[in-house]
Scaffold this motif. Sequence first.
Motif, mmCIF file in Angstrom:
data_model
loop_
_atom_site.group_PDB
_atom_site.id
_atom_site.type_symbol
_atom_site.label_atom_id
_atom_site.label_comp_id
_atom_site.label_asym_id
_atom_site.label_seq_id
_atom_site.Cartn_x
_atom_site.Cartn_y
_atom_site.Cartn_z
ATOM 1 N N GLY A 42 0.820 -1.209 0.000
ATOM 2 C CA GLY A 42 0.000 0.000 0.000
ATOM 3 C C GLY A 42 0.851 1.254 0.000
ATOM 4 N N ALA A 43 1.948 1.206 0.768
ATOM 5 C CA ALA A 43 2.827 2.376 0.878
ATOM 6 C C ALA A 43 3.547 2.680 -0.432
ATOM 7 C CB ALA A 43 3.838 2.153 1.995
ATOM 8 N N ASP A 59 8.252 7.335 -4.758
ATOM 9 C CA ASP A 59 8.958 6.945 -5.992
ATOM 10 C C ASP A 59 10.224 6.153 -5.672
ATOM 11 O OD1 ASP A 59 7.107 8.283 -7.587
ATOM 12 O OD2 ASP A 59 8.158 10.201 -7.353
ATOM 13 N N ASN A 60 10.400 5.829 -4.401
ATOM 14 C CA ASN A 60 11.608 5.132 -3.974
ATOM 15 C C ASN A 60 11.703 3.767 -4.663
ATOM 16 O OD1 ASN A 60 13.369 3.409 -2.287
ATOM 17 N ND2 ASN A 60 13.478 5.224 -0.975
ATOM 18 N N GLU A 61 12.763 3.600 -5.455
ATOM 19 C CA GLU A 61 12.899 2.361 -6.232
ATOM 20 C C GLU A 61 13.255 1.159 -5.377
ATOM 21 O OE1 GLU A 61 15.562 3.053 -9.486
ATOM 22 O OE2 GLU A 61 14.294 4.645 -10.346
ATOM 23 N N GLN A 74 10.093 -0.630 -4.400
ATOM 24 C CA GLN A 74 9.527 -1.379 -5.534
ATOM 25 C C GLN A 74 10.312 -2.679 -5.760
ATOM 26 O OE1 GLN A 74 6.849 0.090 -6.547
ATOM 27 N NE2 GLN A 74 7.189 2.158 -5.780
ATOM 28 N N LYS A 75 11.626 -2.562 -5.653
ATOM 29 C CA LYS A 75 12.492 -3.726 -5.860
ATOM 30 C C LYS A 75 12.284 -4.776 -4.758
ATOM 31 C CE LYS A 75 17.322 -4.794 -6.968
ATOM 32 N NZ LYS A 75 18.705 -4.310 -6.958
ATOM 33 N N LEU A 76 12.177 -4.290 -3.526
ATOM 34 C CA LEU A 76 11.968 -5.183 -2.377
ATOM 35 C C LEU A 76 10.708 -6.015 -2.569
ATOM 36 C CD1 LEU A 76 12.790 -5.952 0.628
ATOM 37 C CD2 LEU A 76 11.191 -4.170 1.337
ATOM 38 N N GLY A 108 11.319 6.994 1.979
ATOM 39 C CA GLY A 108 10.824 8.314 1.578
ATOM 40 C C GLY A 108 11.578 8.840 0.359
ATOM 41 N N PRO A 109 11.320 10.071 -0.080
ATOM 42 C CA PRO A 109 10.300 10.987 0.465
ATOM 43 C C PRO A 109 8.877 10.527 0.104
ATOM 44 C CG PRO A 109 11.338 11.937 -1.466
ATOM 45 C CD PRO A 109 12.077 10.662 -1.188
ATOM 46 N N TRP A 110 7.928 10.881 0.988
ATOM 47 C CA TRP A 110 6.554 10.410 0.855
ATOM 48 C C TRP A 110 5.633 11.474 0.259
ATOM 49 C CZ3 TRP A 110 5.796 5.344 1.540
ATOM 50 C CH2 TRP A 110 6.800 4.643 2.223
ATOM 51 N N LYS A 111 4.731 11.011 -0.602
ATOM 52 C CA LYS A 111 3.734 11.898 -1.216
ATOM 53 C C LYS A 111 2.357 11.538 -0.661
ATOM 54 C CE LYS A 111 4.798 10.168 -5.162
ATOM 55 N NZ LYS A 111 4.836 9.823 -6.602
ATOM 56 N N ALA A 112 2.296 11.330 0.643
ATOM 57 C CA ALA A 112 1.047 10.859 1.255
ATOM 58 C C ALA A 112 0.648 11.761 2.413
ATOM 59 C CB ALA A 112 1.223 9.426 1.755
ATOM 60 N N SER A 113 -0.644 11.889 2.602
ATOM 61 C CA SER A 113 -1.157 12.607 3.774
ATOM 62 C C SER A 113 -1.127 11.665 4.974
ATOM 63 C CB SER A 113 -2.599 13.044 3.514
ATOM 64 O OG SER A 113 -3.427 11.893 3.369
ATOM 65 N N ALA A 114 -1.278 12.225 6.148
ATOM 66 C CA ALA A 114 -1.366 11.405 7.360
ATOM 67 C C ALA A 114 -2.513 10.413 7.223
ATOM 68 C CB ALA A 114 -1.561 12.295 8.589
ATOM 69 N N GLN A 115 -3.640 10.875 6.695
ATOM 70 C CA GLN A 115 -4.811 9.997 6.529
ATOM 71 C C GLN A 115 -4.485 8.805 5.635
ATOM 72 O OE1 GLN A 115 -8.311 10.178 7.841
ATOM 73 N NE2 GLN A 115 -7.850 8.094 7.168
ATOM 74 N N GLU A 116 -3.744 9.038 4.559
ATOM 75 C CA GLU A 116 -3.428 7.946 3.626
ATOM 76 C C GLU A 116 -2.523 6.901 4.277
ATOM 77 O OE1 GLU A 116 -3.749 10.004 -0.782
ATOM 78 O OE2 GLU A 116 -2.101 10.612 0.534
ATOM 79 N N ILE A 117 -1.553 7.361 5.071
ATOM 80 C CA ILE A 117 -0.673 6.414 5.771
ATOM 81 C C ILE A 117 -1.460 5.660 6.843
ATOM 82 C CG2 ILE A 117 1.359 6.172 7.277
ATOM 83 C CD1 ILE A 117 2.159 6.797 4.410
ATOM 84 N N VAL A 118 -2.260 6.394 7.611
ATOM 85 C CA VAL A 118 -3.067 5.797 8.679
ATOM 86 C C VAL A 118 -3.996 4.713 8.116
ATOM 87 C CG1 VAL A 118 -5.088 6.372 10.126
ATOM 88 C CG2 VAL A 118 -2.958 7.652 10.372
ATOM 89 N N SER A 119 -4.506 4.940 6.917
ATOM 90 C CA SER A 119 -5.443 3.988 6.304
ATOM 91 C C SER A 119 -4.778 2.650 5.951
ATOM 92 C CB SER A 119 -6.074 4.597 5.045
ATOM 93 O OG SER A 119 -6.840 5.737 5.397
#
Length: 390
Positions: free
Chosen positions: A121-122, A127-129, A132-134, A158-169
Amino acid sequence: MQRTIDDEKNPKKPVPTTYSRLNPFQAKVLKNINLNGEGSNKETRHIELSLEGSGFSYIPGDTLGIAPSNDPELVAALLEEMKWDADEVVTVGRQGESMPLKEALVTYLDITLLTKKILQGAAAFTDNEELQKLLEDTAAVKEYCDGRDLLDMLRDFGPWKASAQEIVSLLRKMVPRLYSIASSLAAHPDEVHLTIGAVRYTAHGRERKGVCSVQCADRVEEGDTLPVFVQVNKHFHLPEQLDKDIIMVGPGTGVAPFRSFIEELAVKKATGRSWLFFGDQHEATDFLYKDELEKYQQDGVLSKIDVAFSRDSDQKVYVQHKMLEHSKELFEWIENGAYFYVCGDKDHMAKDVNEALLTIFEQEGGMDREAAEAYLKELKTQGRYLRDVY
C-alpha cells in the motif's frame, strides 16, 4: 403492553454496563512490582488489578486481555519524522471513527508491526525504487518486516507523497494482548493478578519494546487504570474433581496459570497431589514466586517442586531435563491418572517438553516411538495433556 400511571412515576432504572472485549473495564492497579532480583537479565512484573464493579468472573486457566497503548516516544518520533500535525483529525477503522492523529497513533493503530500488505500500500505513495524492488522478492519482504516497524519503513523509503490519513489507512487496529491469569478468584475476590515479562531488545539499530509489556513495566503505576476483559480458556483448566493429581510445567512467566491453580487447590482444600516444574536463568534472581511456592510446599498444598536454572551451571539445565531425571515417578503419576499441563514458549520449550514426555513413555513404559505417540495422543483425547503455549 399498556402503560399505567405508576410506570410514568417510576422511570426505568439504568441498565448496568456490560464490560467485554469491545468495551473493556478500567481496572485500577493495586500493585505493580518487579519479581526479579537485582542484577537479573529479566524484568517480570507482578501486577494486581481490582475487578470491583466489573461483573467479571474467571476460573484458573482463563486469560485476561489488556487493550494497550503505544509508546509515546515512538508516536512522537513518527510525528516528527513525517512533520505531521498531532491535532489533525483522521478517520480510522471500519466504522469510520474520527479522532485526532496523535490519539489514533497512541490508542488505536498498530504501529509496531509491518506486513507485506502495508508495504504494498505504501509503495503507491513514494517513488523510492528500493521499495519497488523489495516487493518483487517475497523472502526479502518477510526478512525486512521481521523486527521492523512503521517508523523504519517511513525512514527507509521516503520521500513520501502521502497525507497522514493515507498512511493511517494502511494500518490495522491494535489487537489486545492476552495474559494467563496468575490468581484464583476464590483466593482474591474482586482481584486479578498477572505475571508479565517486559520485552526489550535491539534490532536494526534501534531499541525495541513490547507494546503492552513495557507499558506495564514503565508507564503503569499503582492507582492508574488498565482497560481489561476476561477471556475464557476452555482448553486449559483444573480437573473437575480436585482429588486428581496434576503435573505442571511452567518455566519463566509460564508459571502464571499454575500460581492460580495452586491458590485454588489451597482454598478448595484439594486432596489430589500436585507437582510443579519451574525453570529460569538464575536461582538467586529469577525464581519467580519462590517464597510463596516454598510455603505452599511446606503446607502440603504443593506436593513436589523441581527447578532448573539454566545459567547456574556449566551445562544448561532446563525443565525437560528435570522431567527426565524423574522419569520413573513422572510416568507412575501419569499411569495413575495425573493430568499434565504445559505453559510458556511454544517454539522451543513446549516442543522439548513434548519430546521428553515421549522419551519417558519409551523408557518407563517399554514402548517404541509409535506406541509412545499413541499413548500421548490418548492423553490428549482424555483431556489429560493440556497446553497453553504462545
